[in-house]
Design a protein around this motif. Structure first.
Motif, PDB file in Angstrom:
ATOM      1  N   GLU A  41       0.644  -1.394  -0.071  1.00 32.20           N
ATOM      2  CA  GLU A  41       0.027  -0.116   0.103  1.00 32.20           C
ATOM      3  C   GLU A  41       0.707   1.392   0.011  1.00 32.20           C
ATOM      4  N   ASN A  42       1.802   1.382   0.955  1.00 34.97           N
ATOM      5  CA  ASN A  42       2.639   2.411   0.885  1.00 34.97           C
ATOM      6  C   ASN A  42       3.256   2.922  -0.324  1.00 34.97           C
ATOM      7  N   TYR A  43       4.013   1.948  -1.011  1.00 35.94           N
ATOM      8  CA  TYR A  43       4.661   1.893  -2.096  1.00 35.94           C
ATOM      9  C   TYR A  43       3.482   2.413  -3.293  1.00 35.94           C
ATOM     10  N   ARG A  44       2.570   1.670  -3.450  1.00 36.36           N
ATOM     11  CA  ARG A  44       1.552   2.198  -4.413  1.00 36.36           C
ATOM     12  C   ARG A  44       0.937   3.503  -4.162  1.00 36.36           C
ATOM     13  N   THR A  45       0.830   3.925  -2.991  1.00 39.76           N
ATOM     14  CA  THR A  45       0.401   5.576  -2.764  1.00 39.76           C
ATOM     15  C   THR A  45       1.442   6.230  -3.278  1.00 39.76           C
ATOM     16  N   ALA A  46       2.594   5.899  -3.175  1.00 34.94           N
ATOM     17  CA  ALA A  46       3.896   6.883  -3.858  1.00 34.94           C
ATOM     18  C   ALA A  46       3.697   6.703  -5.229  1.00 34.94           C
ATOM     19  N   VAL A  47       3.593   5.610  -5.892  1.00 29.57           N
ATOM     20  CA  VAL A  47       3.466   5.601  -7.316  1.00 29.57           C
ATOM     21  C   VAL A  47       2.283   6.271  -7.947  1.00 29.57           C
ATOM     22  N   GLU A  48       1.092   5.982  -7.322  1.00 25.44           N
ATOM     23  CA  GLU A  48       0.147   7.090  -7.698  1.00 25.44           C
ATOM     24  C   GLU A  48       0.142   8.221  -7.613  1.00 25.44           C
ATOM     25  N   ALA A  49       0.956   8.913  -6.554  1.00 24.67           N
ATOM     26  CA  ALA A  49       1.134  10.212  -6.571  1.00 24.67           C
ATOM     27  C   ALA A  49       2.181  10.389  -7.808  1.00 24.67           C
ATOM     28  N   LEU A  50       3.084   9.928  -7.994  1.00 25.20           N
ATOM     29  CA  LEU A  50       3.936  10.328  -8.904  1.00 25.20           C
ATOM     30  C   LEU A  50       3.583   9.998 -10.390  1.00 25.20           C
ATOM     31  N   GLU A  51       2.214   9.221 -10.558  1.00 27.18           N
ATOM     32  CA  GLU A  51       1.744   9.139 -11.753  1.00 27.18           C
ATOM     33  C   GLU A  51       0.895  10.361 -12.027  1.00 27.18           C
ATOM     34  N   ARG A  52       0.085  10.850 -10.900  1.00 30.02           N
ATOM     35  CA  ARG A  52      -0.690  12.012 -11.048  1.00 30.02           C
ATOM     36  C   ARG A  52       0.236  13.086 -11.487  1.00 30.02           C
ATOM     37  N   TYR A  53       1.359  13.334 -10.904  1.00 32.69           N
ATOM     38  CA  TYR A  53       2.153  14.628 -11.514  1.00 32.69           C
ATOM     39  C   TYR A  53       2.753  14.427 -12.843  1.00 32.69           C
ATOM     40  N   ALA A  73       7.422   1.109 -12.853  1.00 36.30           N
ATOM     41  CA  ALA A  73       6.925  -0.128 -12.048  1.00 36.30           C
ATOM     42  C   ALA A  73       7.766  -0.840 -11.688  1.00 36.30           C
ATOM     43  N   ASP A  74       8.997  -1.122 -12.572  1.00 37.96           N
ATOM     44  CA  ASP A  74      10.365  -1.896 -12.539  1.00 37.96           C
ATOM     45  C   ASP A  74      10.854  -1.109 -11.234  1.00 37.96           C
ATOM     46  N   LEU A  75      11.234   0.193 -11.049  1.00 38.85           N
ATOM     47  CA  LEU A  75      11.838   0.628 -10.027  1.00 38.85           C
ATOM     48  C   LEU A  75      10.980   0.361  -8.770  1.00 38.85           C
ATOM     49  N   PHE A  76       9.907   0.248  -8.686  1.00 42.22           N
ATOM     50  CA  PHE A  76       9.045   0.168  -7.449  1.00 42.22           C
ATOM     51  C   PHE A  76       9.070  -1.349  -7.038  1.00 42.22           C
ATOM     52  N   GLU A  77       8.882  -2.114  -7.979  1.00 42.33           N
ATOM     53  CA  GLU A  77       8.819  -3.562  -7.773  1.00 42.33           C
ATOM     54  C   GLU A  77      10.385  -4.000  -7.357  1.00 42.33           C
ATOM     55  N   GLN A  78      11.173  -3.622  -7.826  1.00 37.70           N
ATOM     56  CA  GLN A  78      12.710  -3.740  -7.233  1.00 37.70           C
ATOM     57  C   GLN A  78      12.826  -3.131  -6.050  1.00 37.70           C
ATOM     58  N   SER A  79      12.553  -2.141  -5.811  1.00 38.91           N
ATOM     59  CA  SER A  79      12.715  -1.493  -4.423  1.00 38.91           C
ATOM     60  C   SER A  79      11.862  -2.148  -3.386  1.00 38.91           C
ATOM     61  N   VAL A  80      10.733  -2.812  -3.679  1.00 36.56           N
ATOM     62  CA  VAL A  80       9.974  -3.501  -2.571  1.00 36.56           C
ATOM     63  C   VAL A  80      10.770  -5.019  -2.471  1.00 36.56           C
ATOM     64  N   ALA A  81      11.268  -5.427  -3.658  1.00 32.56           N
ATOM     65  CA  ALA A  81      11.935  -6.737  -3.431  1.00 32.56           C
ATOM     66  C   ALA A  81      13.338  -6.464  -2.526  1.00 32.56           C
ATOM     67  N   ASP A  82      13.956  -5.304  -2.714  1.00 30.35           N
ATOM     68  CA  ASP A  82      15.074  -5.049  -1.877  1.00 30.35           C
ATOM     69  C   ASP A  82      15.021  -4.411  -0.673  1.00 30.35           C
ATOM     70  N   GLY A  83      13.825  -4.293  -0.159  1.00 32.50           N
ATOM     71  CA  GLY A  83      13.258  -3.471   1.006  1.00 32.50           C
ATOM     72  C   GLY A  83      13.849  -2.054   1.232  1.00 32.50           C
ATOM     73  N   THR A  84      14.024  -1.264  -0.087  1.00 33.76           N
ATOM     74  CA  THR A  84      14.288   0.007   0.051  1.00 33.76           C
ATOM     75  C   THR A  84      13.203   0.938   0.569  1.00 33.76           C
ATOM     76  N   PRO A  85      13.403   1.689   1.407  1.00 36.93           N
ATOM     77  CA  PRO A  85      12.405   2.583   2.093  1.00 36.93           C
ATOM     78  C   PRO A  85      12.180   3.507   1.057  1.00 36.93           C
ATOM     79  N   ILE A  86      10.642   4.082   1.125  1.00 31.69           N
ATOM     80  CA  ILE A  86      10.483   5.149  -0.055  1.00 31.69           C
ATOM     81  C   ILE A  86      11.184   6.169   0.024  1.00 31.69           C
ATOM     82  N   ARG A  87      11.644   6.851   1.344  1.00 29.64           N
ATOM     83  CA  ARG A  87      12.308   8.214   1.431  1.00 29.64           C
ATOM     84  C   ARG A  87      13.789   7.949   0.547  1.00 29.64           C
TER      85      ARG A  87
END
Length: 137
Positions: A41-53, A73-87
């Motif tokens: 959810e938190n990554y999805r929220t960030a992607v949706e905000a980016l998408e609006r922009y 989508a690739d960036l955020f899927e990889q970030s989730v897999a790596d456990g990279t915090p959104i910030r």
């Protein structure tokens, strides 16, 4: 009804694409949205905000925009897999991040043409030689 990769499109599909846009681009967009929906959810929220922009300020053409969204989508899927915090993805300034991200993609024919027209008009107004014949008005 859909034509295969080596089959010519029927007149109906050609007409439909003229009216609605590329069916391939629509398929790619649906796949992108499905990928985003599977994010936490938190990554999805960030992607949706980016998408609006990006809808307001990103590439205007379908192919350029879809490449950008798929890379997002690739960036955020990889970030989730790596456990990279959104910030850590965005850094201290999210606008700086998204502007740098967008710089990797074509601006789209309409925006590029208008940017060139604007730049040429300012150069003419400033009395600078643009090296053009003035047909960009």
């Amino acid at each position: 009804m859909a034509a295969g990769p080596n089959e010519p499109k029927s007149r109906y599909l050609q007409y439909l694409e003229v009216v609605t846009g590329s069916l391939e681009e629509k398929r790619r967009y649906r796949q992108y949205k499905a990928r985003v929906k599977r994010l936490p959810e938190n990554y999805r929220t960030a992607v949706e905000a980016l998408e609006r922009y990006l809808m307001h300020f990103g590439p205007a053409d379908g192919a350029g925009a879809m490449s950008m969204y798929e890379d997002l989508a690739d960036l955020f899927e990889q970030s989730v897999a790596d456990g990279t915090p959104i910030r850590d993805i965005f850094g201290a300034d999210p606008v700086e991040f998204v502007e740098a991200f967008m710089a990797n993609y074509p601006a789209g024919q309409y925006r590029a043409r208008e940017r060139n027209r604007f730049t040429s008009a300012i150069q003419r107004a400033a009395g600078e030689d643009t090296g053009q014949d003035g047909t960009d008005r």
